[in-house]
Design a protein around this motif. Structure first.
Motif, short mmCIF file in Angstrom:
data_model
loop_
_atom_site.label_atom_id
_atom_site.label_comp_id
_atom_site.label_asym_id
_atom_site.label_seq_id
_atom_site.Cartn_x
_atom_site.Cartn_y
_atom_site.Cartn_z
N UNK A 74 -5.25 31.92 76.96
CA UNK A 74 -6.30 32.64 75.59
C UNK A 74 -5.25 33.39 75.24
N UNK A 75 -4.44 33.89 75.61
CA UNK A 75 -3.78 34.63 75.17
C UNK A 75 -3.01 33.63 74.32
N UNK A 76 -1.44 32.79 74.58
CA UNK A 76 -1.36 31.74 74.05
C UNK A 76 -2.01 31.49 72.92
N UNK A 77 -2.92 31.45 73.14
CA UNK A 77 -3.55 30.62 72.24
C UNK A 77 -4.17 31.49 70.43
N UNK A 78 -3.96 32.45 70.48
CA UNK A 78 -4.19 33.72 70.14
C UNK A 78 -2.69 34.25 69.37
N UNK A 79 -1.73 34.00 70.03
CA UNK A 79 -0.60 34.48 69.78
C UNK A 79 -0.57 33.57 68.27
N UNK A 80 0.09 31.85 69.04
CA UNK A 80 -0.23 30.51 68.31
C UNK A 80 -1.07 31.21 66.36
N UNK A 81 -2.61 31.77 66.60
CA UNK A 81 -3.52 32.10 65.66
C UNK A 81 -2.73 33.30 65.03
N UNK A 82 -2.23 34.20 65.46
CA UNK A 82 -1.68 35.48 64.91
C UNK A 82 -2.99 36.49 65.32
N UNK A 83 -3.82 36.63 66.08
CA UNK A 83 -4.29 37.00 66.55
C UNK A 83 -3.88 38.42 67.25
N UNK A 84 -3.20 38.62 67.88
CA UNK A 84 -2.70 39.86 68.90
C UNK A 84 -1.91 40.37 68.38
N UNK A 85 -1.84 42.00 67.89
CA UNK A 85 -1.27 42.74 67.48
C UNK A 85 -0.04 43.73 68.87
N UNK A 86 0.08 43.26 69.87
CA UNK A 86 0.67 43.62 70.10
C UNK A 86 2.18 42.79 70.54
N UNK A 87 3.78 43.47 70.86
CA UNK A 87 4.88 42.91 70.42
C UNK A 87 5.66 42.90 71.65
N UNK A 88 4.17 43.59 73.17
CA UNK A 88 5.95 43.03 73.76
C UNK A 88 5.03 41.71 75.13
N UNK A 89 4.70 40.97 75.05
CA UNK A 89 3.97 39.28 76.12
C UNK A 89 4.26 39.73 77.31
N UNK A 90 3.60 40.45 78.17
CA UNK A 90 3.44 39.60 79.34
C UNK A 90 2.97 38.45 80.35
N UNK A 91 3.01 37.41 80.61
CA UNK A 91 1.71 36.41 81.60
C UNK A 91 2.38 36.82 82.69
N UNK A 92 1.18 36.89 83.74
CA UNK A 92 1.22 36.40 85.40
C UNK A 92 0.23 35.34 85.63
N UNK A 93 0.42 33.91 86.03
CA UNK A 93 -0.31 33.13 86.28
C UNK A 93 -1.34 33.46 87.70
N UNK A 94 -0.89 33.92 88.56
CA UNK A 94 -2.04 34.47 89.58
C UNK A 94 -2.54 35.84 88.70
N UNK A 95 -3.95 35.94 89.76
CA UNK A 95 -4.92 36.96 89.72
C UNK A 95 -4.52 38.38 90.01
N UNK A 96 -3.49 39.12 88.99
CA UNK A 96 -3.46 40.36 90.11
C UNK A 96 -1.74 40.16 89.72
N UNK A 97 -1.08 39.13 89.16
CA UNK A 97 0.14 39.34 89.42
C UNK A 97 0.71 38.72 90.75
N UNK A 98 1.79 38.70 90.78
CA UNK A 98 2.63 38.35 92.56
C UNK A 98 1.71 38.05 93.80
N UNK A 99 0.87 40.20 93.51
CA UNK A 99 -0.01 40.30 94.54
C UNK A 99 -1.10 39.44 94.95
N UNK A 100 -1.31 38.24 93.57
CA UNK A 100 -2.80 37.75 94.27
C UNK A 100 -2.07 36.14 94.17
N UNK A 101 -0.79 36.13 94.33
CA UNK A 101 -0.25 34.38 94.73
C UNK A 101 -0.84 33.94 95.66
#
Length: 448
Positions: A361-388
């Motif tokens: 969802x966030x990558x789609x929003x980046x493509x459409x310039x819907x995000x105002x943030x300028x440092x973007x972090x993504x984690x594939x697991x819910x919670x990050x690594x602790x949710x691996x």
């Protein structure tokens, strides 16, 4: 890994340590009710290799273990599937779990296929398959001969490790436990995350010149990077060209001691795939998961909570340890930017995606310039690594453990780590300005 597979793995580990491996394998094959071809696949996968059923299976298996090479696919489907778990959407559970739609179902026979060209070995399908028909290769037995010998083998443990082996088990007790298996030493990957924190802060300064600019961090998560490379390739120009802390640990340790072997330990199957990417092959020698390590401890009778502490000087920062959960990278890099580039800090707006759905969802929003943030972090697991997928404890408990351990760190911000500065100096990096020198910083970079 299903419970029956885990039992087989424990038996194989114990037998290999006790030098009765052939007898154990032959005993497993003596059960008439088992499909020998499937059993051969399961056993060989649990040994990190791929050997077919034969009269000399145990001998062939042992030879393959000794000749192990890391350039193999990690996640494979090994049995036919009826597709009985298909949901109303028309997808099976493994299809639904795949973040990049690499799993296909043949409508004629309902059998499931993995497209190896698309698959990034993230392992999300492993836990979703109700029939246990998908397995990842376990790399411990090929490592065992090194551990039993005189080789220098270092366990590099992910920041999410704290709390996984018991609420009160300390990082120094874990070091003792790893040495009991045969490792020469154990280090926190959080220390190498500190190095990447400085690198990402410098990258932010490079990428963000005005309020309209942004940067996508490539730190940590191979699923996040895989989605960017395979699905959202048009965004790669905004991605920091940094390696992950795991790869940094291997490169730095091997630069300091070219003869050492480095084994990453974490909650993630995708890290096995990352270590086998062509441009990273050889940086990390083996990858083991938390559940695999737990099974190894259990099979060898090692109880970390009962061990003496192997004390070591404090060297990882609060920020580096926070990499183990969603938002941790943003916190660590934000604090470094505030110290190093205060004018750029005024522009800083961070955002995080938590799990595959949010990442997409966030990558789609980046493509459409819907995000105002300028440092973007993504984690594939819910919670990050602790949710691996190979974490032992619930992600909420894991996050609390990571936060608590981070808060106890003597070093709060990576910028203040004298130990890190000393190690960086040994590899030719002596200042923040050196992080802007492409030749000097090559050890921390890759091309996407």
């Amino acid at each position: 890994m299903r419970d029956d597979y885990r039992k087989i793995f424990k038996d194989l580990v114990k037998a290999y340590y006790e030098d009765n491996f052939d007898a154990k394998v032959n005993d497993l094959f003596s059960h008439k009710d088992f499909d020998k071809d499937k059993l051969a696949y399961v056993i060989s996968s649990l040994c990190g290799v791929d050997i077919q059923s034969s009269e000399n299976f145990a001998i062939n298996l042992k030879e393959a273990i000794k000749k192990y090479t890391p350039d193999h696919k990690v996640v494979n489907k090994f049995s036919c599937c009826s597709g009985s778990c298909v949901e109303e959407s028309g997808e099976t559970l493994c299809q639904k779990s795949c973040p990049i739609n690499a799993i296909f179902r043949n409508p004629k026979d309902n059998n499931i296929y993995i497209n190896n060209e698309l698959c990034m070995d993230c392992g999300m399908c492993l836990e979703s398959c109700p029939n246990g028909g998908i397995l990842d290769k376990v790399e411990f037995l090929p490592l065992l001969d090194l551990l039993k010998g005189k080789s220098t083998v270092v366990a590099a443990v992910a920041p999410a490790i704290i709390g996984q082996f018991g609420q009160d088990v300390t990082i120094n007790q874990l070091r003792t436990a790893f040495k009991k298996i045969g490792f020469s030493d154990m280090v926190e990957v959080a220390f190498f995350a500190d190095m990447l924190t400085l690198k990402e802060a410098v990258e932010y300064d490079h990428f963000v010149k005005s309020e309209d600019d942004f940067m996508i961090t490539s730190c940590c998560c191979p699923m996040w990077v895989g989605m960017l490379k395979k699905v959202y390739n048009d965004l790669i120009k905004h991605v920091s060209p940094s390696i992950s802390p795991m790869i940094a640990s291997g490169r730095v340790l091997k630069t300091l001691n070219p003869d050492c072997k480095v084994v990453f330990v974490g909650p993630c199957v995708a890290k096995k795939g990352e270590a086998k990417e062509k441009d990273l092959l050889g940086d990390i020698d083996f990858v083991l998961t938390f559940t695999e390590i737990k099974d190894i401890f259990d099979s060898l009778g090692i109880c970390p909570e009962e061990l003496e502490e192997d004390l070591f000087s404090e060297y990882a920062s609060k920020g580096g340890r926070l990499y183990g959960r969603t938002g941790g990278v943003s916190i660590a890099v934000s604090e470094a930017i505030e110290r190093l580039f205060p004018n750029k800090y005024k522009l800083l707006k961070t955002t995080q995606a938590n799990g595959v759905k949010e990442c997409k969802d966030m990558l789609e929003k980046i493509k459409s310039r819907e995000i105002t943030a300028n440092f973007i972090e993504g984690m594939g697991c819910v919670g990050g690594c602790v949710g691996g997928p190979k974490a032992i404890i619930k992600k909420e408990i894991g996050k609390d453990a990571v936060d608590s351990f981070a808060d106890k760190a003597h070093i709060k911000v990576a910028v203040d780590s004298n130990c890190m500065k000393d190690v960086l100096s040994n590899i030719g990096i002596n200042s923040i300005e050196d992080f802007k020198n492409k030749d000097k910083i090559k050890i921390f970079e890759r091309e996407f």
